[in-house]
Design a protein around this motif. Structure first.
Motif, PDB file in Angstrom:
ATOM      1  N   ALA A 116      63.284  64.790  43.408  1.00 36.14           N
ATOM      2  CA  ALA A 116      62.801  65.732  42.398  1.00 36.14           C
ATOM      3  C   ALA A 116      63.814  65.910  41.270  1.00 36.14           C
ATOM      4  O   ALA A 116      63.433  66.111  40.114  1.00 36.14           O
ATOM      5  CB  ALA A 116      62.482  67.081  43.046  1.00 36.14           C
ATOM      6  N   GLU A 117      65.092  65.840  41.581  1.00 31.95           N
ATOM      7  CA  GLU A 117      66.129  66.053  40.586  1.00 31.95           C
ATOM      8  C   GLU A 117      67.252  65.052  40.798  1.00 31.95           C
ATOM      9  O   GLU A 117      67.404  64.484  41.880  1.00 31.95           O
ATOM     10  CB  GLU A 117      66.682  67.483  40.665  1.00 31.95           C
ATOM     11  N   SER A 118      68.057  64.901  39.762  1.00 24.95           N
ATOM     12  CA  SER A 118      69.210  64.013  39.826  1.00 24.95           C
ATOM     13  C   SER A 118      70.497  64.819  39.879  1.00 24.95           C
ATOM     14  O   SER A 118      70.579  65.920  39.319  1.00 24.95           O
ATOM     15  CB  SER A 118      69.235  63.084  38.608  1.00 24.95           C
ATOM     16  N   ASP A 119      71.483  64.273  40.543  1.00 28.58           N
ATOM     17  CA  ASP A 119      72.796  64.911  40.548  1.00 28.58           C
ATOM     18  C   ASP A 119      73.505  64.765  39.203  1.00 28.58           C
ATOM     19  O   ASP A 119      74.467  65.481  38.931  1.00 28.58           O
ATOM     20  CB  ASP A 119      73.670  64.304  41.654  1.00 28.58           C
ATOM     21  N   TYR A 120      73.042  63.844  38.405  1.00 30.36           N
ATOM     22  CA  TYR A 120      73.660  63.600  37.101  1.00 30.36           C
ATOM     23  C   TYR A 120      72.994  64.490  36.058  1.00 30.36           C
ATOM     24  O   TYR A 120      71.761  64.555  35.971  1.00 30.36           O
ATOM     25  CB  TYR A 120      73.518  62.122  36.731  1.00 30.36           C
ATOM     26  N   SER A 121      73.775  65.186  35.248  1.00 33.37           N
ATOM     27  CA  SER A 121      73.234  66.175  34.309  1.00 33.37           C
ATOM     28  C   SER A 121      72.795  65.575  32.984  1.00 33.37           C
ATOM     29  O   SER A 121      72.086  66.228  32.224  1.00 33.37           O
ATOM     30  CB  SER A 121      74.288  67.259  34.043  1.00 33.37           C
ATOM     31  N   GLY A 122      73.187  64.342  32.687  1.00 30.23           N
ATOM     32  CA  GLY A 122      72.839  63.739  31.413  1.00 30.23           C
ATOM     33  C   GLY A 122      71.475  63.079  31.440  1.00 30.23           C
ATOM     34  O   GLY A 122      70.753  63.099  32.442  1.00 30.23           O
ATOM     35  N   PRO A 123      71.077  62.474  30.303  1.00 30.16           N
ATOM     36  CA  PRO A 123      69.777  61.771  30.249  1.00 30.16           C
ATOM     37  C   PRO A 123      69.804  60.515  31.111  1.00 30.16           C
ATOM     38  O   PRO A 123      70.811  59.820  31.210  1.00 30.16           O
ATOM     39  CB  PRO A 123      69.619  61.432  28.760  1.00 30.16           C
ATOM     40  N   LEU A 124      68.668  60.234  31.735  1.00 27.33           N
ATOM     41  CA  LEU A 124      68.544  59.072  32.609  1.00 27.33           C
ATOM     42  C   LEU A 124      67.741  57.977  31.931  1.00 27.33           C
ATOM     43  O   LEU A 124      66.737  58.249  31.255  1.00 27.33           O
ATOM     44  CB  LEU A 124      67.843  59.443  33.924  1.00 27.33           C
ATOM     45  N   ALA A 125      68.166  56.743  32.129  1.00 27.30           N
ATOM     46  CA  ALA A 125      67.348  55.607  31.719  1.00 27.30           C
ATOM     47  C   ALA A 125      66.166  55.482  32.666  1.00 27.30           C
ATOM     48  O   ALA A 125      66.191  55.962  33.793  1.00 27.30           O
ATOM     49  CB  ALA A 125      68.169  54.331  31.727  1.00 27.30           C
ATOM     50  N   ALA A 126      65.096  54.862  32.199  1.00 23.77           N
ATOM     51  CA  ALA A 126      63.882  54.723  33.008  1.00 23.77           C
ATOM     52  C   ALA A 126      63.867  53.372  33.696  1.00 23.77           C
ATOM     53  O   ALA A 126      64.502  52.406  33.258  1.00 23.77           O
ATOM     54  CB  ALA A 126      62.645  54.881  32.132  1.00 23.77           C
ATOM     55  N   LEU A 127      63.120  53.316  34.790  1.00 23.79           N
ATOM     56  CA  LEU A 127      62.879  52.030  35.440  1.00 23.79           C
ATOM     57  C   LEU A 127      62.212  51.090  34.443  1.00 23.79           C
ATOM     58  O   LEU A 127      61.242  51.466  33.771  1.00 23.79           O
ATOM     59  CB  LEU A 127      61.976  52.197  36.656  1.00 23.79           C
ATOM     60  N   ALA A 128      62.714  49.879  34.335  1.00 19.73           N
ATOM     61  CA  ALA A 128      62.120  48.921  33.403  1.00 19.73           C
ATOM     62  C   ALA A 128      60.889  48.238  33.994  1.00 19.73           C
ATOM     63  O   ALA A 128      59.915  47.980  33.277  1.00 19.73           O
ATOM     64  CB  ALA A 128      63.152  47.867  33.006  1.00 19.73           C
ATOM     65  N   GLN A 129      60.915  47.970  35.309  1.00 17.39           N
ATOM     66  CA  GLN A 129      59.818  47.206  35.902  1.00 17.39           C
ATOM     67  C   GLN A 129      59.852  47.359  37.412  1.00 17.39           C
ATOM     68  O   GLN A 129      60.932  47.425  38.017  1.00 17.39           O
ATOM     69  CB  GLN A 129      59.950  45.726  35.516  1.00 17.39           C
ATOM     70  N   VAL A 130      58.690  47.416  38.013  1.00 14.48           N
ATOM     71  CA  VAL A 130      58.555  47.251  39.449  1.00 14.48           C
ATOM     72  C   VAL A 130      58.176  45.791  39.677  1.00 14.48           C
ATOM     73  O   VAL A 130      57.082  45.358  39.296  1.00 14.48           O
ATOM     74  CB  VAL A 130      57.501  48.199  40.055  1.00 14.48           C
ATOM     75  N   VAL A 131      59.086  45.024  40.249  1.00 18.68           N
ATOM     76  CA  VAL A 131      58.867  43.579  40.383  1.00 18.68           C
ATOM     77  C   VAL A 131      57.670  43.290  41.264  1.00 18.68           C
ATOM     78  O   VAL A 131      56.865  42.405  40.981  1.00 18.68           O
ATOM     79  CB  VAL A 131      60.140  42.910  40.944  1.00 18.68           C
ATOM     80  N   SER A 132      57.541  44.041  42.341  1.00 21.26           N
ATOM     81  CA  SER A 132      56.450  43.827  43.279  1.00 21.26           C
ATOM     82  C   SER A 132      56.221  45.116  44.048  1.00 21.26           C
ATOM     83  O   SER A 132      57.177  45.808  44.399  1.00 21.26           O
ATOM     84  CB  SER A 132      56.784  42.685  44.248  1.00 21.26           C
ATOM     85  N   PRO A 133      54.972  45.453  44.340  1.00 27.25           N
ATOM     86  CA  PRO A 133      54.720  46.655  45.139  1.00 27.25           C
ATOM     87  C   PRO A 133      55.007  46.465  46.625  1.00 27.25           C
ATOM     88  O   PRO A 133      54.882  47.421  47.396  1.00 27.25           O
ATOM     89  CB  PRO A 133      53.230  46.926  44.894  1.00 27.25           C
ATOM     90  N   GLU A 134      55.381  45.249  47.029  1.00 25.76           N
ATOM     91  CA  GLU A 134      55.682  44.984  48.440  1.00 25.76           C
ATOM     92  C   GLU A 134      56.955  45.729  48.829  1.00 25.76           C
ATOM     93  O   GLU A 134      58.019  45.535  48.239  1.00 25.76           O
ATOM     94  CB  GLU A 134      55.880  43.484  48.661  1.00 25.76           C
TER      95      GLU A 134
END
Length: 715
Positions: A116-134
Motif C-alpha cells: 500500500a505504501e513505500s518506505d521511500y518518501s520521494g517520487p517513485l518510477a513506474a513499472l515499465a512492463q510486465v513481461v509475462s503474467p506467468e
C-alpha cells in the motif's frame, strides 16, 4: 461575525466541547477540495496496493535488495507477485531507498510483492512492463534462493538466474498436461539387498521423511533403486527431486523411471535440452502438472510442489559444483531444501564423500548399507601392483604395463570387454626425468613439456619446441612419461592385441554403452561407458598420479573414480577382476580392495577434524591481485575465531587454456588467502565477506577480487 455564524455557534451553544470539535472537523472536511487520484506523469496508478517491490536483475552485492516502483492502472491486473517485469533503473528515472541514484536504462526483474505504501518518501518510477503474467517465482523458491545467497556470500539475483530458466513465449502459451493421480506404492525390489532398504521405501510411501546416506552396491541396479524411491514418494501424494552428475546418468534414470511408472510421471531438466523444451518442462513442474523431476545440477532449484524427497547421486563429482556465481554445490542446496521443506533426503553413490560421512556422524542422516556378505558377492576381485612390483617387472619397464595387467587383459578378453582407466586424455601429456622423476619444464616459461606423436617435445604453455633437454636436478638426459594419455595407451594395447577392437572414451567423444563382445575400452575417469553384461576385467593405471595431486581431496577423489570404474565390472563369482597400479599399502588402495568407502570416509573425517579442515570447519577462498587481496582482508570484519591462511601466489593460467572460476586471467599473477572458521561460524563468515565485498563494489573498486565459500580445491 457573531457567535451564531461561527462553526458550532447558534444552535450549538451550550454543547459539550467534544461535540463542538466533531462539528468543526465535519465542516472543515466539507470545505476541503476532493483528493485527486494518484498519478505518475499523468497516468493513473492502481487503486489498491499501488507500490510494487521489485528485485532488479543486477548481480552486484551492493544492490542486493528490493526497490519500490509505482504500479500503473493498466498493469494492475498483470502485476502480481512472482511475475517478470521490466523497470527503469538509473539516474533521473528512479531513486533508490535512501536517495542514492544508481545505473541507467531498462532492466529485467521479478515483482516480489505489492504494498500500500513505500518506505521511500520521494517520487517513485513506474513499472515499465510486465513481461509475462506467468508467476514463476513463489515464496518457497524465493526463500530457498535467499538462503543459498546468504550461505555462499552471493546476491539473490545471481541465484535466481540459476533457479529460473530464461523465458520462452511459445512454451508459456502451451498448456501443461493435467496431473496424474498418485501411482501405487512399489515393491521393495532390489532394495531388499540393503538391511534398511525396504523400511526406507515404506517410510517414503507412508508420508515419512527419512534421511539416509546410501552406499550403493556395484552394478547397474542403482537406477532402478532410485526410481523405486521416487515412486514410493509419489504414491504418498508428494513430489520428488533427483540430481545426477551428468546427462548419461540422467538418461539411465529416465529409462528406469519410464519403465516403472510409464510416461508423463516425471520431467527431465538438463542443459542439453533446448530452451523451449526445458522451459516447458520447468513450467509443467511449476504449475503442478508433474510431481517428479530428475536432472543435472540445474534441476536443484526445480519448483516441485509438496516436496517429499530430494536425492543426489555421486555427490563427489565435480559436475555438482556450479561454475556461475555464487557457485553453490547441489548437495548443499538439497540439504537446505530438506531442512526448509522437512522432506526426505537420500545421498547415494558407489563411494562415500567426507561430507556424507559427516551427515551420518552428526546423526542428521542414517547409513543405508548392505551386509558385508552381499558386498563381497557383488564386488569384483581387486588386485594391486605396487612400485616394487613394477620395478622388478621387465615388461612394465619396457611398456609401462606390468605383467599382471597384461594377464588380466588377456584373460578378460576371453569372456568379454576389458576396461582400461587412464588418468588423462591425449598422447603423452606430461614428461619427467627418468632418473629422479623431476617434472620436465620449458626453459623459456617453465611450462610442462609434452611429447607428441612425432616424438618432439613441446611446451604445453608457450608451444615452443624443446631440443637438447637435460634435468636441472640430476643432470639426466632420459625422459619418461609421468602419465601416459588415453590415445597412447590405446595405441599400445592395439599393438599388443591386434585382433581385438580398441575403443576410446574421453572428453572429445564419450561413449555411453559398448557391446558385451571382447574389446579393449580405454577411458578417462568419469567417461567410462557401460558394457552390456558388465566388463570382464578392468585396469586402473597410474594410480600414483591421481594420489599425488597436491589436494586435500586427492585420496577421496581417486577412490571415488576407481570405484566408479570397478562398479561396472562383473562380480567376483562371475570372474570379474580389477587390477589397480598403485602402492598397495596406501589407505585409498586398501579401501578399494576391501570395498569399504564408508570406512575410509570416516577415518578421513576424523583426521580433518583434528587438523581443522573442511567439512569440519568452514572455509572461504579470497583470490585476486596481491594488493587487492591484502586490502580486502584488512577491510573485512571477520568473526573473532577466524584464521587467515596466506595469502600465497596462485599458479599462472597458461595462455590459450580455459580459465576456471576464481582463477587468474591468463598471464596474470594472483594471490589467494584461505579464511577458516570453526563449526557454527559459517554464516557469520559468509555475512562478513559479503558485506566487505558489497562495500568494496559500492566504492567503485575495479580490481577483481574473487570470494568463494567452500572452495572444492584448497590444495
Amino acid at each position: 461575525m457573531s457567535s451564531e455564524d461561527e462553526p458550532g455557534g447558534g444552535g450549538a451553544q451550550g454543547a459539550p466541547p467534544e461535540q463542538l470539535a466533531l462539528i468543526r472537523e465535519s465542516v472543515r472536511q466539507a470545505k476541503a477540495p476532493r483528493a485527486k487520484p494518484r498519478t505518475w506523469r499523468g497516468a493513473a496508478l492502481a487503486r489498491e496496493l499501488p507500490v510494487a517491490r521489485v528485485l532488479v536483475d543486477k548481480g552486484v552485492l551492493h544492490l542486493d535488495r528490493y526497490f519500490d516502483y509505482a504500479v500503473p492502472e493498466e498493469l494492475d491486473a498483470e502485476a502480481q507477485p512472482g511475475v517478470r517485469v521490466r523497470v527503469r533503473f538509473g539516474a533521473g528515472r528512479h531513486r533508490v531507498q535512501g536517495g542514492r541514484r544508481e545505473g541507467g536504462g531498462l532492466i529485467d526483474g521479478f515483482l516480489i510483492e505489492r504494498r500500500a505504501e513505500s518506505d521511500y518518501s520521494g517520487p517513485l518510477a513506474a513499472l515499465a512492463q510486465v513481461v509475462s503474467p506467468e508467476r514463476v517465482l513463489d515464496e518457497e523458491l524465493l526463500g530457498l534462493a535467499r538462503a543459498v545467497a546468504d550461505r555462499y556470500a552471493g546476491s539473490l539475483a545471481d541465484v535466481l538466474q540459476l533457479a529460473v530458466p530464461p523465458r520462452n513465449a511459445r512454451a508459456e502459451r502451451r498448456p501443461s498436461p493435467e496431473p496424474l493421480p498418485p501411482p501405487p506404492a512399489p515393491e521393495a525390489g532390489s532394495w531388499a539387498r540393503y538391511e534398511q532398504g525396504p523400511a526406507f521405501l515404506e517410510s517414503l510411501a507412508s508420508g515419512g521423511s527419512p534421511r539416509a546416506v546410501w552406499n550403493a552396491l556395484p552394478g547397474p541396479l542403482w537406477c532402478e533403486e532410485i526410481a523405486r524411491a521416487v515412486a514410493a514418494t509419489l504414491s504418498s501424494g508428494r513430489g520428488a527431486l533427483v540430481v545426477l552428475p551428468d546427462g548419461r546418468a540422467v538418461a539411465r534414470l529416465d529409462t528406469a523411471l519410464t519403465g516403472l511408472l510409464g510416461e508423463g510421471r516425471h520431467a527431465v531438466l538438463t542443459a542439453d535440452a533446448g530452451p523451449e523444451k526445458r522451459y516447458a518442462q520447468w513450467l509443467a513442474v511449476r504449475r503442478g502438472s508433474v510431481r517428479a523431476v530428475i536432472g543435472t545440477r540445474a534441476a536443484m532449484f526445480a519448483p516441485v510442489r509438496d516436496l517429499g524427497l530430494v536425492a543426489v547421486w555421486d555427490d563427489g563429482d565435480d559436475n555438482h559444483s556450479e561454475q556461475h556465481a555464487p557457485q553453490p554445490h547441489a548437495r548443499e542446496v538439497l540439504l537446505l531444501r530438506a531442512a526448509q521443506d522437512r522432506c526426505g533426503f537420500l545421498l547415494g553413490g558407489w563411494s562415500c564423500t567426507v561430507e556424507a560421512a559427516q551427515l551420518v556422524d552428526t546423526g542428521w542422516a542414517r547409513p543405508l548399507q548392505a551386509a558385508r556378505e552381499r558386498v563381497r558377492a557383488a564386488a569384483p576381485l581387486v588386485r594391486t601392483v605396487g612400485d616394487q612390483d613394477v620395478a622388478r617387472d621387465e615388461a612394465a619397464r619396457a611398456a609401462r604395463l606390468p605383467t599382471l595387467a597384461w594377464q588380466a587383459v588377456r584373460e578378460g578378453l576371453r569372456h568379454g570387454p576389458v576396461l582400461v582407466q587412464v588418468p588423462r586424455r591425449g598422447y603423452v601429456p606430461r614428461m619427467a626425468c627418468a632418473t629422479c622423476r623431476a617434472p620436465a619444464r620449458c626453459r623459456h616459461c617453465s611450462g610442462p613439456l609434452e611429447a607428441h606423436g612425432s616424438g618432439d617435445l613441446r611446451c604445453g604453455w608457450c608451444g615452443r619446441t624443446e631440443s637438447g633437454w637435460h634435468c636441472p636436478e640430476c643432470g639426466g638426459f632420459r625422459l619418461r612419461a609421468q602419465v601416459v594419455g588415453a590415445r597412447r595407451t590405446a595405441e599400445e594395447l592395439g599393438r599388443a592385441f591386434p585382433a581385438v577392437p580398441v575403443r576410446t572414451s574421453g572428453r572429445e567423444h564419450v561413449l555411453d554403452t559398448v557391446p558385451g563382445t571382447p574389446a579393449v575400452v580405454v577411458s578417462t575417469p568419469g567417461a567410462e561407458p557401460v558394457a552390456e553384461g558388465g566388463y570382464a576385467a578392468a585396469l586402473l593405471l597410474d594410480g600414483w598420479a591421481m594420489l599425488s595431486r597436491p589436494d586435500l581431496r586427492a585420496g577421496e577423489d581417486a577412490l571415488r573414480r576407481w570405484m566408479g570404474a570397478a562398479s561396472l565390472v562383473r562380480p567376483q563369482p562371475e570372474g570379474g577382476t580389477v587390477v589397480v597400479v598403485a602402492e598397495p599399502t596406501l589407505r585409498p588402495v586398501q579401501a578399494l580392495v576391501r570395498w569399504d568407502p564408508a570406512g575410509y570416509a570416516v577415518r578421513e573425517l576424523g583426521e580433518r577434524g583434528e587438523l581443522g579442515f573442511p567439512p569440519v570447519s568452514r572455509m572461504a577462498a579470497v583470490a585476486g591481485p596481491g594488493e587487492a587481496v591484502a586490502d580486502f582482508l584488512r577491510a573485512v570484519d571477520l568473526p573473532p575465531q577466524a584464521e587467515v591462511l596466506g595469502p600465497v601466489p596462485m599458479p599462472v593460467t597458461p595462455a590459450g587454456r580455459p580459465r576456471r572460476p576464481g582463477a587468474p586471467p591468463p598471464g596474470e599473477q594472483w594471490d589467494r588467502a584461505l579464511v577458516r572458521v570453526p563449526p557454527g561460524s559459517g554464516a557469520a563468515l559468509a555475512g562478513a565477506l559479503k558485506a566487505a565485498q558489497a562495500a568494496r563494489m559500492a566504492r567503485g573498486g575495479s580490481t577483481p577480487v574473487s570470494v568463494r565459500i567452500d572452495p572444492p580445491d584448497i590444495g
